[in-house]
Design a protein around this motif. Structure first.
Motif, PDB file in Angstrom:
ATOM      1  N   GLU A 115       0.842  -1.201   0.000  1.00 40.86           N
ATOM      2  CA  GLU A 115       0.000   0.000   0.000  1.00 40.86           C
ATOM      3  C   GLU A 115       0.872   1.245   0.000  1.00 40.86           C
ATOM      4  N   LYS A 116       0.511   2.207  -0.841  1.00 33.26           N
ATOM      5  CA  LYS A 116       1.128   3.541  -0.821  1.00 33.26           C
ATOM      6  C   LYS A 116       0.156   4.466  -0.096  1.00 33.26           C
ATOM      7  N   VAL A 117       0.519   4.808   1.137  1.00 30.61           N
ATOM      8  CA  VAL A 117      -0.377   5.612   1.970  1.00 30.61           C
ATOM      9  C   VAL A 117      -0.315   7.082   1.576  1.00 30.61           C
TER      10      VAL A 117
ATOM     11  N   LEU B 266       2.917  -0.643  -6.446  1.00 28.68           N
ATOM     12  CA  LEU B 266       2.297  -1.771  -5.768  1.00 28.68           C
ATOM     13  C   LEU B 266       2.836  -3.085  -6.333  1.00 28.68           C
TER      14      LEU B 266
END
Length: 404
Positions: free
Chosen positions: A74-76, A237
């Protein structure tokens, strides 16, 4: 009359010899005045500074590198967003680390069971030893009574000597056995204490190991080290990220610096603390040299400036400022304007016009300091003289220029 040819030849030869001895043999070239840049030599205040252009950068750039490797799940946060210290930027997954945690926890549980079993066995041994000691204590009291009774009876001649000696030997043997058992119990107690301490230490080390492995799992959440801007994030991702791999950077926008590249000619003169100025709009601002990088690349070295006093409004990373960096105090000196002649001569010679302005003669000079507008002349020229400061490529091998 017949000697006239000889006299004429002698005169011609004499003139030729005199011309060779005293004539001007300097190579000359005729040039148009419109093709030259003629400048005046002047004695004035020489400002010792260098002009360069600098780019605005964050005061600090922090690299983002994970302590644990894994797969991006996940790329927050995205590039350009503002983050606070401790905010999660990227989440990773690592099945190998999960397996290590399970193995460490299983090993810890096994060690705990072993410790409990050992404690139970040692406690049982301790109780058995105490029971044995209690039995010996009771036996020795009985044997002591028997011995003392038989001693009186033997003294009264009521029993045989053999019975007396037997009771005496039984009592002494029991006393010796009790002494040996007491020593054994003491040694067993010391051994149990040492063994229990060692097992407790090993167990605590395993607990610490499990905690550290779990903490490694926490490192799969890559967090911001400072308050600032997420300036770069190069992950996708599903991408596999190695431990220590650079994946981005954080920009500390609490302040800014200006980084400039300066010609290597000035590397020995630029030092920490020098002051520079630049103009933005109608206001002038001051900068101060914070750091000089010693590495030279492509004939230039880098230098970091920090703001001294007021900062421009709407300052942003990437803006360009044209900086005048002061290298020393202004001094009176003989100066000539900068020109392309320097590329040919290196400041070692120059063409100087005579008083009529019709001819220019090559003359050796010595150039000292320079700034964006002038060269300082240490030797070879006097104020009021005129020199050619344009390019010399067309006549760099000539001694005299005839100006039309």
């Amino acid at each position: 009359m017949r000697y006239w040819p000889y006299m004429a030849g002698g005169c011609f030869l004499l003139v030729l010899v005199l011309w060779l001895l005293f004539g001007n043999h300097a190579s000359t070239l005729k040039v148009n005045q419109d093709e030259l840049t003629i400048s005046n030599v002047q004695h004035a205040e020489f400002k010792d500074y260098v002009r360069t252009n600098g780019h605005v950068m964050p005061i600090q750039v922090v690299q983002i590198s994970p302590e644990e490797g894994g797969i991006v799940m996940e790329k927050v946060a995205e590039e350009g967003t503002m983050v606070h210290k401790g905010d999660v930027i990227v989440r990773l997954s690592n099945s190998s680390l999960d397996l290590q945690i399970l193995n460490a926890e299983a090993e810890l549980a096994e060690k705990q069971n072993m410790l409990r079993n050992t404690q139970v066995a040692m406690e049982q041994d301790r109780l058995n030893n105490q029971t044995e000691k209690a039995q010996l204590d009771m036996d020795i009291r009985r044997l002591q009574r028997t011995y003392e009774q038989n001693k009186r009876l033997y003294q009264e001649k009521l029993i045989s000597k053999e019975d007396f000696l037997k009771s005496q030997e039984d009592y002494q043997l029991s006393a010796k056995k009790r002494s040996l058992v007491t020593k054994r119990l003491k040694q067993d107690s010391i051994y149990r204490t040492v063994q229990m301490d060692q097992m407790e230490d090993n167990l605590q080390n395993m607990r610490n190991n499990v905690v550290m492995v779990r903490q490694r799992k926490d490192k799969l959440e890559i967090r911001s080290a400072i308050d600032g801007e997420l300036g770069l994030l190069e992950v996708e991702l599903g991408q596999s990220i190695a431990a220590g791999q650079k994946i981005g950077q954080l920009n500390d926008l609490s302040d800014y610096k200006v980084q400039a590249e300066i010609d290597e000619h000035y590397i020995d003169r630029v030092r920490q603390g020098l002051v520079g100025t630049f103009t933005r709009g109608d206001k002038q601002y001051q900068l101060q040299v914070r750091k000089v990088y010693p590495e030279v690349r492509s004939g230039k070295f880098r230098c970091d400036f920090i703001f001294k006093g007021e900062r421009p409004e709407n300052i942003r990373s990437g803006q360009t400022y044209y900086i005048d960096l002061e290298l020393g105090q202004p001094e009176q000196a003989i100066m000539i304007p900068r020109g392309t002649f320097f590329q040919t001569t290196g400041g070692q010679w120059i063409f100087v016009l005579d008083k009529s302005g019709k001819k220019a003669y090559r003359r050796n000079i010595r150039v000292g300091r320079q700034n964006p507008q002038y060269y300082e002349v240490l030797e070879g020229l006097e104020p009021g003289e005129r020199v050619v400061t344009s390019g010399y490529e067309a006549f760099k091998d000539k001694e005299v220029l005839v100006i039309k």
